[in-house]
Design an enzyme around this catalytic site. Structure first.
Site, PDB file in Angstrom:
ATOM      1  N   LYS A  46      13.368 -10.719   3.603  1.00  0.00           N
ATOM      2  CA  LYS A  46      14.788 -10.332   3.719  1.00  0.00           C
ATOM      3  C   LYS A  46      15.605 -11.152   2.725  1.00  0.00           C
ATOM      4  O   LYS A  46      15.330 -12.350   2.534  1.00  0.00           O
ATOM      5  CB  LYS A  46      15.254 -10.579   5.148  1.00  0.00           C
ATOM      6  N   SER A  73      20.421  -5.950  11.284  1.00  0.00           N
ATOM      7  CA  SER A  73      20.733  -6.063   9.886  1.00  0.00           C
ATOM      8  C   SER A  73      19.507  -6.085   8.958  1.00  0.00           C
ATOM      9  O   SER A  73      19.654  -5.884   7.754  1.00  0.00           O
ATOM     10  CB  SER A  73      21.535  -7.343   9.647  1.00  0.00           C
ATOM     11  N   SER A 106      18.727  -8.388  15.077  1.00  0.00           N
ATOM     12  CA  SER A 106      18.475  -7.864  13.727  1.00  0.00           C
ATOM     13  C   SER A 106      17.024  -7.725  13.314  1.00  0.00           C
ATOM     14  O   SER A 106      16.745  -7.149  12.266  1.00  0.00           O
ATOM     15  CB  SER A 106      19.189  -8.725  12.698  1.00  0.00           C
TER      16      SER A 106
HETATM   17  N1  GLN Z   1      24.087  -6.512  14.993  1.00  0.00           N
HETATM   18  C1  GLN Z   1      24.441  -7.839  15.369  1.00  0.00           C
HETATM   19  C2  GLN Z   1      25.631  -8.296  14.571  1.00  0.00           C
HETATM   20  O1  GLN Z   1      26.177  -7.516  13.877  1.00  0.00           O
HETATM   21  C3  GLN Z   1      23.270  -8.751  15.172  1.00  0.00           C
HETATM   22  C4  GLN Z   1      23.021  -9.063  13.750  1.00  0.00           C
HETATM   23  C5  GLN Z   1      21.875 -10.005  13.556  1.00  0.00           C
HETATM   24  O2  GLN Z   1      21.041 -10.194  14.439  1.00  0.00           O
HETATM   25  N2  GLN Z   1      21.859 -10.629  12.401  1.00  0.00           N
HETATM   26  O3  GLN Z   1      26.034  -9.413  14.630  1.00  0.00           O
END
Ligand code: GLN
Length: 485
Positions: A79, A154, A178
């Protein structure tokens, strides 16, 4: 034989038997990228030359008759929020569009030492804020199962790359879901480890008390293998825990007879697609059939997890992202006539809408006068959420739930409504707040879209998660389905 579609352990066996070379595997992966990347767009950067060089080194080692490790010579995608020395690391943000780190994240260092072949960096929601990868400042990534739909986020690029067989496995990060949510949307296995189990050194910080790095893989055995490789104490991360890292693949017995599984009733309330509930119930029946004890339990503070997360995560983000000022690295507005204008323009242009929303929410929650009412209150409720889990784990080894209330949704469906987007994480966020591990694995399909089953464990109880997940996987085989691209 399409080597790119195999798992790391299958490829390892072939490497050892000299049925394939690392160069052939790596070429197969890049061939696949050439064929499907135009549709999927999971990668921000490809590192072909470095990858082929590394593969050649591993092949030379095999040629000399030396033993190789389980991940040696196997392609991986990282990532784009983990630092890779000499390779662009952007967080899919304009703010870091030109950032080339002078050092490796500890996980990257560990993979390098394990002989992994890094083939590229994965697209993501900007600074890991989002649930669909639509917040990338560069381009959207498409779900390999239906290219009209999001891959989740994400870590959408990391998930899509594995599902599309553009890589053998990948790394993502999980602050509120995410890894698990995109893994479930893309039909692959994803693990959010116990907080402190994997070093965060070199992971570009979003919310430091919640962030953890973990693997996306094609099956549970690979997940256990990658976790065994990246876990462990790191003196460079003061929050990383001192614990003995076992070989987690040794727990994959296929039996769940000694496991007690709790079913938290708060995870089966309205709002979840009925067909998803049905698949989770089938999974529970499967575990019972395999000899595990499954009983209903309760995590009474579950409903507060989402509001608590959306105070704590933005608060930490507003602090972490204060460093992007255009002075030392990253994007800078070059035309500003004075320094204050330079700061202001750099930050307004460098960050996208969602990142700015989080910075504002977090700054508000931490400001004097509101700190006690929001931030401090949220920390107290976080403790209650953690205590719910402590209590449940006195009786149960693992807890079971859906990973997400819906399968992958369409582009644009939630992009204009932050609240709808935030709600996609209702089932994953508590795990981060409590610091416990959570794994997702495929448990069926709804209208041709994969659905994930989430298993949650005690702190450092990853072994129980792998054991249960492996038994389920081997007795169902949902992971063997592949999208048609
Ligand atoms: N979707 C969640 C957020 O927007 C989690 C994102 C993540 O785990 N990085 O914060």
């Amino acid at each position: 034989m399409q080597f790119n579609a195999l798992t790391a352990h299958e490829l390892h066996d072939k490497l050892v038997k000299k049925e394939v070379s690392s160069a052939e595997i790596t070429e197969a992966v890049f061939k696949r990228i050439d064929d499907v990347e135009e549709k999927v767009r999971s990668l921000v950067t490809q590192t072909r030359d470095k990858a082929m060089k590394k593969a050649g080194e591993v092949d030379a080692k095999i040629g000399r008759g030396e033993a190789i490790g389980p991940l040696e010579g196997i392609p991986v995608v990282i990532k784009d929020n983990m630092c890779t020395e000499g390779v662009l690391t952007t967080c899919s943000s304009k703010m870091l569009h030109n950032f080339v780190p002078p050092y490796n994240a500890t996980v990257v260092e560990k993979l390098n030492r394990a002989g992994a072949v890094i083939i590229g960096k994965a697209n993501m929601d900007e600074f890991a804020m989002g649930s669909s990868t639509e917040n990338s400042r560069f381009f959207i990534t498409r779900n390999p199962w239906d290219t009209e739909r999001v891959p989740g986020g994400s870590s959408g690029g990391s998930a899509a790359a594995v599902a599309a067989d553009e890589t053998i496995y990948s790394l993502g990060s999980d602050t509120g879901g995410s890894i698990r949510q995109p893994a479930s949307f893309c039909g692959v296995v994803g693990l959010k480890p116990t907080y402190g189990a994997v070093s965060r050194y070199g992971l570009i910080a979003f919310a430091s008390s919640l962030d953890q790095i973990g693997p996306f893989t094609k099956d549970v055995r690979d997940c256990a293998q990658v976790f065994s490789t990246i876990a462990g104490h790191d003196p460079k991360d003061s929050t990383s825990a001192e614990f003995a890292v076992p070989d987690y693949t040794s727990v994959l017995s296929g039996s769940v007879r000694d496991l007690k599984i709790g079913i938290p009733r708060e995870y089966f309330v309205e709002g979840t697609a009925p067909k998803i509930k049905e698949l989770i119930n089938n999974a529970i029946n499967k575990f019972t059939e395999l000899g595990a004890v499954c009983e209903e339990t309760s995590l009474p503070h579950t409903e507060y997890a989402l509001p608590v997360y959306y105070i704590i995560a933005p608060a930490e983000a507003s602090s972490n992202l204060a460093r992007y000022d255009g002075v030392r690295y990253g994007y800078r507005d070059e035309l500003a006539e004075d320094i204050v204008t330079m700061y202001r323009r750099t930050r307004s242009e460098g960050f996208g809408t969602e990142v700015k929303r989080r910075i504002m929410l977090g700054t508000y929650a931490l400001s004097s006068g509101y700190y006690d009412a929001y931030y401090l209150k949220a920390l107290k409720v976080r403790t209650l959420i953690k205590q719910d889990f402590d209590k449940a784990f006195e009786k149960y080894d693992i807890l079971i739930s859906p990973t997400s209330p819906t399968p992958a949704f369409k582009f644009g469906e939630k992009a204009d409504d932050p609240m709808q987007m935030y709600l996609t994480d209702v089932f994953t966020i508590s795990v981060n707040l409590a610091g416990i591990p959570g794994i997702t694995l495929p448990c069926g399909f709804v209208d041709g879209l994969p659905v994930g089953l989430q298993l949650m464990g005690r702190p450092f109880g990853e072994g129980d998660l792998f054991k249960a997940a492996y038994a389920f996987e081997q007795n169902t085989g949902f992971h063997l389905n592949k999208p048609k691209l």
